[in-house]
Design a protein around this motif. Structure first.
Motif, PDB file in Angstrom:
ATOM      1  N   LEU A   1      -9.236  -5.768   6.447  1.00  0.00           N
ATOM      2  CA  LEU A   1      -9.372  -4.983   5.227  1.00  0.00           C
ATOM      3  C   LEU A   1     -10.506  -3.980   5.409  1.00  0.00           C
ATOM      4  O   LEU A   1     -11.489  -4.269   6.081  1.00  0.00           O
ATOM      5  CB  LEU A   1      -9.680  -5.891   4.032  1.00  0.00           C
ATOM      6  N   PRO A   2     -10.391  -2.793   4.789  1.00  0.00           N
ATOM      7  CA  PRO A   2     -11.477  -1.815   4.886  1.00  0.00           C
ATOM      8  C   PRO A   2     -12.572  -2.121   3.858  1.00  0.00           C
ATOM      9  O   PRO A   2     -12.286  -2.555   2.742  1.00  0.00           O
ATOM     10  CB  PRO A   2     -10.777  -0.493   4.567  1.00  0.00           C
ATOM     11  N   ILE A   3     -13.801  -1.901   4.241  1.00  0.00           N
ATOM     12  CA  ILE A   3     -14.918  -2.166   3.343  1.00  0.00           C
ATOM     13  C   ILE A   3     -14.966  -1.123   2.224  1.00  0.00           C
ATOM     14  O   ILE A   3     -14.622   0.049   2.416  1.00  0.00           O
ATOM     15  CB  ILE A   3     -16.255  -2.167   4.123  1.00  0.00           C
ATOM     16  N   GLY A   4     -15.362  -1.576   1.040  1.00  0.00           N
ATOM     17  CA  GLY A   4     -15.621  -0.667  -0.071  1.00  0.00           C
ATOM     18  C   GLY A   4     -14.402  -0.162  -0.808  1.00  0.00           C
ATOM     19  O   GLY A   4     -14.532   0.707  -1.672  1.00  0.00           O
ATOM     20  N   LYS A   5     -13.201  -0.673  -0.486  1.00  0.00           N
ATOM     21  CA  LYS A   5     -11.986  -0.224  -1.162  1.00  0.00           C
ATOM     22  C   LYS A   5     -11.318  -1.393  -1.879  1.00  0.00           C
ATOM     23  O   LYS A   5     -11.124  -2.457  -1.277  1.00  0.00           O
ATOM     24  CB  LYS A   5     -11.019   0.412  -0.153  1.00  0.00           C
ATOM     25  N   PRO A   6     -10.957  -1.231  -3.165  1.00  0.00           N
ATOM     26  CA  PRO A   6     -10.351  -2.341  -3.910  1.00  0.00           C
ATOM     27  C   PRO A   6      -9.002  -2.747  -3.320  1.00  0.00           C
ATOM     28  O   PRO A   6      -8.234  -1.899  -2.864  1.00  0.00           O
ATOM     29  CB  PRO A   6     -10.203  -1.788  -5.326  1.00  0.00           C
ATOM     30  N   VAL A   7      -8.750  -4.040  -3.337  1.00  0.00           N
ATOM     31  CA  VAL A   7      -7.522  -4.599  -2.764  1.00  0.00           C
ATOM     32  C   VAL A   7      -6.824  -5.439  -3.831  1.00  0.00           C
ATOM     33  O   VAL A   7      -7.448  -6.306  -4.460  1.00  0.00           O
ATOM     34  CB  VAL A   7      -7.833  -5.477  -1.531  1.00  0.00           C
ATOM     35  N   HIS A   8      -5.541  -5.166  -4.036  1.00  0.00           N
ATOM     36  CA  HIS A   8      -4.698  -5.929  -4.960  1.00  0.00           C
ATOM     37  C   HIS A   8      -3.952  -6.978  -4.147  1.00  0.00           C
ATOM     38  O   HIS A   8      -3.031  -6.653  -3.389  1.00  0.00           O
ATOM     39  CB  HIS A   8      -3.731  -4.977  -5.665  1.00  0.00           C
ATOM     40  N   ILE A   9      -4.379  -8.233  -4.263  1.00  0.00           N
ATOM     41  CA  ILE A   9      -3.796  -9.322  -3.478  1.00  0.00           C
ATOM     42  C   ILE A   9      -2.606  -9.917  -4.233  1.00  0.00           C
ATOM     43  O   ILE A   9      -2.759 -10.462  -5.332  1.00  0.00           O
ATOM     44  CB  ILE A   9      -4.839 -10.418  -3.184  1.00  0.00           C
ATOM     45  N   LEU A  10      -1.417  -9.810  -3.640  1.00  0.00           N
ATOM     46  CA  LEU A  10      -0.196 -10.394  -4.196  1.00  0.00           C
ATOM     47  C   LEU A  10       0.090 -11.689  -3.448  1.00  0.00           C
ATOM     48  O   LEU A  10       0.140 -11.691  -2.215  1.00  0.00           O
ATOM     49  CB  LEU A  10       0.976  -9.425  -4.050  1.00  0.00           C
ATOM     50  N   LEU A  11       0.300 -12.767  -4.176  1.00  0.00           N
ATOM     51  CA  LEU A  11       0.381 -14.097  -3.565  1.00  0.00           C
ATOM     52  C   LEU A  11       1.770 -14.689  -3.759  1.00  0.00           C
ATOM     53  O   LEU A  11       2.290 -14.746  -4.885  1.00  0.00           O
ATOM     54  CB  LEU A  11      -0.675 -15.012  -4.183  1.00  0.00           C
ATOM     55  N   ARG A  12       2.352 -15.165  -2.651  1.00  0.00           N
ATOM     56  CA  ARG A  12       3.702 -15.732  -2.690  1.00  0.00           C
ATOM     57  C   ARG A  12       3.768 -16.936  -1.770  1.00  0.00           C
ATOM     58  O   ARG A  12       3.273 -16.905  -0.643  1.00  0.00           O
ATOM     59  CB  ARG A  12       4.707 -14.661  -2.249  1.00  0.00           C
ATOM     60  N   SER A  13       4.380 -18.023  -2.249  1.00  0.00           N
ATOM     61  CA  SER A  13       4.570 -19.227  -1.437  1.00  0.00           C
ATOM     62  C   SER A  13       6.057 -19.429  -1.194  1.00  0.00           C
ATOM     63  O   SER A  13       6.875 -19.240  -2.106  1.00  0.00           O
ATOM     64  CB  SER A  13       4.002 -20.457  -2.150  1.00  0.00           C
ATOM     65  N   VAL A  14       6.405 -19.826   0.031  1.00  0.00           N
ATOM     66  CA  VAL A  14       7.814 -20.033   0.346  1.00  0.00           C
ATOM     67  C   VAL A  14       8.206 -21.507   0.324  1.00  0.00           C
ATOM     68  O   VAL A  14       9.373 -21.828   0.531  1.00  0.00           O
ATOM     69  CB  VAL A  14       8.171 -19.429   1.725  1.00  0.00           C
ATOM     70  N   ASP A  15       7.231 -22.408   0.065  1.00  0.00           N
ATOM     71  CA  ASP A  15       7.610 -23.819   0.052  1.00  0.00           C
ATOM     72  C   ASP A  15       6.942 -24.598  -1.077  1.00  0.00           C
ATOM     73  O   ASP A  15       7.566 -24.887  -2.094  1.00  0.00           O
ATOM     74  CB  ASP A  15       7.347 -24.492   1.407  1.00  0.00           C
ATOM     75  N   VAL A  16       5.654 -24.926  -0.946  1.00  0.00           N
ATOM     76  CA  VAL A  16       4.980 -25.760  -1.937  1.00  0.00           C
ATOM     77  C   VAL A  16       3.788 -25.014  -2.521  1.00  0.00           C
ATOM     78  O   VAL A  16       3.514 -23.860  -2.183  1.00  0.00           O
ATOM     79  CB  VAL A  16       4.510 -27.099  -1.306  1.00  0.00           C
TER      80      VAL A  16
END
Length: 272
Positions: A173-188
């Motif tokens: 990830l680049p420093i100083g830039k906002p990151v929108h983390i999208l989270l997905r699970s394929v099992d549990v």
């Protein structure tokens, strides 16, 4: 007197342990100093209440200890005391909840300029997906996950053909830039957690959860799964590297896109 001394020692020992303890949070590496501040407020409020209650218990044990000839005074109700205790409790609870609600509102309000990054979990592996040149992530479904398509991308969605796929490797990830983390699970159920970022969120099969943060210092940080997810849970670890912008762009240019990954696996190329 022994009980009084034990209670006093508990108070003194607890305060000293908190103040002098070498165990504390890891140095923060994101914008979420607000979370640390909220926890400190909670520690202060609960600590003051703990000291007050245990000290009052010690005082009562000493002041009202048994003496020959003494009789207890029975007072079934004390409206003034009830209002004082009820009001004090309400103020204390509100003081703990209010900062948390403010921070939660900030936590779920993603900046418009945040770059999307998808994190995909499975027993017991972390994978990542970043937008390609078009700046957009393509559609993906868990039902489409195969050995050749480990993140389940829709091959008919042109937006996903240039998505960058990282299966089991490091996320940069680049420093100083906002990151929108999208989270997905394929099992549990899993939970994406990097202690230095402070932010964490459950990953629920069939749902996409999210949070955001801005990396504030470069370095290499360990990803942990903060939800018991099976026998391999302790070994479910990954790595996030926060780079200067030039280093990040160099790394990004070395990664495979979905189209390249599909071609290298011998599958027919996705339709444009």
């Amino acid at each position: 007197m022994a009980v009084v001394l034990i209670l006093v020692l508990i108070v003194v020992g607890s305060v000293l342990f908190h103040v002098l303890s070498p165990w504390w949070w890891t140095p923060i590496a994101s914008n979420w100093t607000y979370i640390d501040s909220t926890l400190v407020i909670t520690f202060w409020i609960t600590g003051i209440v703990f000291v007050a209650v245990v000290s009052f218990m010690a005082y009562c044990v000493f002041r009202f200890r048994h003496k020959p000839g003494n009789r207890a005074h029975y007072e079934p109700e004390n409206r003034r005391l009830e209002l004082l205790l009820g009001g004090g409790t309400a103020v204390g609870v509100a003081a703990m909840l209010a900062p948390g609600l403010i921070v939660w509102n900030q936590f779920i309000t993603v900046p418009a300029d945040a770059a999307s990054v998808e994190v995909v979990s499975q027993q017991w592996l972390w994978s990542f997906r970043l937008p390609g040149a078009d700046g957009k992530l393509g559609r993906a479904e868990t039902r489409d996950v195969t050995p050749e398509n480990p993140l389940g991308l829709d091959k008919n969605d042109a937006s996903g053909l240039d998505d960058v796929i990282i299966e089991g490797g490091e996320l940069h990830l680049p420093i100083g830039k906002p990151v929108h983390i999208l989270l997905r699970s394929v099992d549990v159920l899993h939970d994406f957690y990097v202690p230095e970022f402070r932010a964490k969120m459950d990953m629920i099969p069939g749902m996409i959860t999210y949070f955001w943060f801005t990396p504030t210092r470069t370095g290499t940080f360990e990803i942990l799964c903060a939800e018991l997810c099976g026998v391999g849970h302790p070994q479910m670890r990954g790595t996030v590297v926060v780079d200067e912008d030039a280093d990040y762009r160099t790394w990004l240019g070395q990664q495979q896109t979905f189209t390249q990954l599909t071609a290298s696996s011998g599958e027919p190329p996705p339709a444009n």
